[in-house]
Design an enzyme around this catalytic site. Structure first.
Site, mmCIF file in Angstrom:
data_model
loop_
_atom_site.group_PDB
_atom_site.id
_atom_site.type_symbol
_atom_site.label_atom_id
_atom_site.label_comp_id
_atom_site.label_asym_id
_atom_site.label_seq_id
_atom_site.Cartn_x
_atom_site.Cartn_y
_atom_site.Cartn_z
ATOM 1 N N SER A 15 10.036 1.067 -4.354
ATOM 2 C CA SER A 15 10.359 0.745 -3.218
ATOM 3 C C SER A 15 11.686 1.380 -2.515
ATOM 4 O O SER A 15 12.558 1.429 -3.474
ATOM 5 C CB SER A 15 10.283 -0.808 -2.723
ATOM 6 O OG SER A 15 10.778 -1.291 -1.657
ATOM 7 N N GLN A 36 7.530 4.053 -2.082
ATOM 8 C CA GLN A 36 6.842 3.347 -0.943
ATOM 9 C C GLN A 36 7.995 3.083 -0.070
ATOM 10 O O GLN A 36 9.122 2.741 -0.038
ATOM 11 C CB GLN A 36 6.726 2.020 -1.807
ATOM 12 C CG GLN A 36 6.227 0.771 -0.916
ATOM 13 C CD GLN A 36 6.290 -0.597 -1.412
ATOM 14 O OE1 GLN A 36 6.567 -0.795 -2.601
ATOM 15 N NE2 GLN A 36 6.262 -1.505 -0.659
ATOM 16 N N TYR A 38 9.122 1.879 3.496
ATOM 17 C CA TYR A 38 9.181 0.784 4.921
ATOM 18 C C TYR A 38 9.499 1.595 6.291
ATOM 19 O O TYR A 38 10.019 2.580 6.304
ATOM 20 C CB TYR A 38 10.206 -0.226 4.576
ATOM 21 C CG TYR A 38 9.721 -1.240 3.596
ATOM 22 C CD1 TYR A 38 9.066 -2.378 4.041
ATOM 23 C CD2 TYR A 38 9.952 -1.039 2.206
ATOM 24 C CE1 TYR A 38 8.588 -3.343 3.213
ATOM 25 C CE2 TYR A 38 9.552 -2.096 1.475
ATOM 26 C CZ TYR A 38 8.713 -3.090 1.670
ATOM 27 O OH TYR A 38 8.433 -3.979 0.919
ATOM 28 N N ARG A 75 10.371 -17.506 3.419
ATOM 29 C CA ARG A 75 10.100 -17.666 1.824
ATOM 30 C C ARG A 75 10.942 -18.919 1.359
ATOM 31 O O ARG A 75 12.120 -18.798 1.074
ATOM 32 C CB ARG A 75 10.423 -16.474 1.082
ATOM 33 C CG ARG A 75 9.871 -15.245 1.666
ATOM 34 C CD ARG A 75 10.137 -14.176 0.804
ATOM 35 N NE ARG A 75 9.730 -12.857 1.477
ATOM 36 C CZ ARG A 75 9.801 -11.642 1.263
ATOM 37 N NH1 ARG A 75 10.802 -11.521 0.186
ATOM 38 N NH2 ARG A 75 9.431 -10.643 1.862
ATOM 39 N N LYS A 161 -0.291 1.205 2.276
ATOM 40 C CA LYS A 161 -0.320 -0.321 1.561
ATOM 41 C C LYS A 161 -0.476 -1.343 2.182
ATOM 42 O O LYS A 161 0.372 -1.583 3.251
ATOM 43 C CB LYS A 161 0.720 -0.313 0.657
ATOM 44 C CG LYS A 161 1.129 -1.355 -0.328
ATOM 45 C CD LYS A 161 2.485 -1.233 -0.993
ATOM 46 C CE LYS A 161 2.457 -2.805 -1.743
ATOM 47 N NZ LYS A 161 2.991 -3.837 -1.049
ATOM 48 N N HIS A 185 0.460 -8.362 -0.218
ATOM 49 C CA HIS A 185 2.208 -8.492 -0.659
ATOM 50 C C HIS A 185 2.468 -9.363 -1.521
ATOM 51 O O HIS A 185 3.472 -10.129 -1.611
ATOM 52 C CB HIS A 185 2.990 -8.530 0.638
ATOM 53 C CG HIS A 185 4.450 -7.538 0.542
ATOM 54 N ND1 HIS A 185 4.457 -6.259 0.800
ATOM 55 C CD2 HIS A 185 5.642 -8.315 0.256
ATOM 56 C CE1 HIS A 185 5.774 -6.164 0.711
ATOM 57 N NE2 HIS A 185 6.396 -7.132 0.404
#
Length: 262
Positions: A15, A36, A38, A75, A161, A185
């Site tokens: 990432s 990966q 973003y 979260r 993804k 995710h």
């Protein structure tokens, strides 16, 4: 993890919010390195396209665009632990570190975790400054027009993804995307989302052999891998949140080459 993936010949996906730079990860896993990405939306994706350039320069095998984080959600576990935003150690956190001397020595020996790739653009080693920099420039889900722009810019195989619906999978394939990465995710964004394994059969039926299908979220054992393969996936990925990456997992022994083919 990257070195282990290289030895096992399974893909290692870094990432851009991970603890290694693109160049460090590619050096550790030269034959199996995926990136990966973003969405860095400011200045017409200036950072995003520079990350593509850097990945291309180190011969990354696959570019994966992250579609499943349009916003960062609350979260509860991270909020309780004091990790919901910028990092400010609490008295409780310091105490818990001090009573774990082996862990603390490893931290002192290896250094504080860092957002290594983003730090390059923030031009800072301060974690909180890097977090603020990223939050100002990173966010939102890639639009299909943006997926098409990255598809044109990236010269190798590309995956998207976060696909959770057959129609989105078919749209991605129509844009020339070679990899459909089914993911919620890991439930880290919205834990009440439908499990990725539940949508796998319909997506596999819609895509057929037109793209490689990989799956993550809930993959914790070889049995989970076998379930994914039986329902139509070509491979399953498991996350390591501390390294900031994903590793493919398949049953059986011997070399595994999951590079996507155009």
């Amino acid at each position: 993890m990257a070195k282990a993936a290289q030895r096992a010949r399974v893909p290692y996906t870094l990432s851009v919010a991970g603890g290694l730079t693109i160049e460090e990860a590619a050096a550790a896993a030269p034959d199996v390195f995926w990136l990966q990405l973003y969405r860095f939306w400011q200045e017409d994706h200036k950072i995003g396209f520079d990350l593509v350039r850097r990945a291309q320069a180190v011969d990354a095998k696959v570019l994966a665009l992250t579609l499943d984080v349009p916003v960062r959600t609350t979260r509860s576990r991270e909020t309780y632990a004091g990790l919901a935003g910028e990092f400010h150690p609490s008295a409780r956190m310091i105490y818990e570190m001090m009573i774990r001397p082996r862990w603390l020595m490893a931290l002192l020996r290896n250094g504080y975790p860092r957002f290594a790739t983003i730090a390059h653009y923030a031009q800072s080693k301060n974690t909180n400054e890097i977090i603020r920099y990223a939050r100002q420039r990173m966010g939102g889900a890639f639009s299909w027009d943006e997926v098409a722009r990255y598809r044109d810019a990236w010269k190798g195989p590309m995956a998207v993804k976060g696909i959770m619906h057959p129609a989105d999978a078919e749209k991605a394939v129509s844009l020339g995307v070679e990899g459909i990465w089914i993911s919620n995710h890991g439930g880290r964004q919205i834990e009440a989302l439908i499990p990725s394994i539940d949508v796998l059969p319909a997506i596999a039926a819609a895509v057929g052999k037109k793209a490689t299908i990989v799956l993550d979220s809930g993959v914790r054992s070889g049995q989970d891998v076998m379930r994914a393969l039986a329902l139509g996936a070509d491979a399953a990925f498991a996350a390591n949140r501390f390294v900031g990456g994903w590793c493919a997992r398949r049953c059986g022994s011997g070399a595994v080459d999951l590079a996507l083919h155009r």
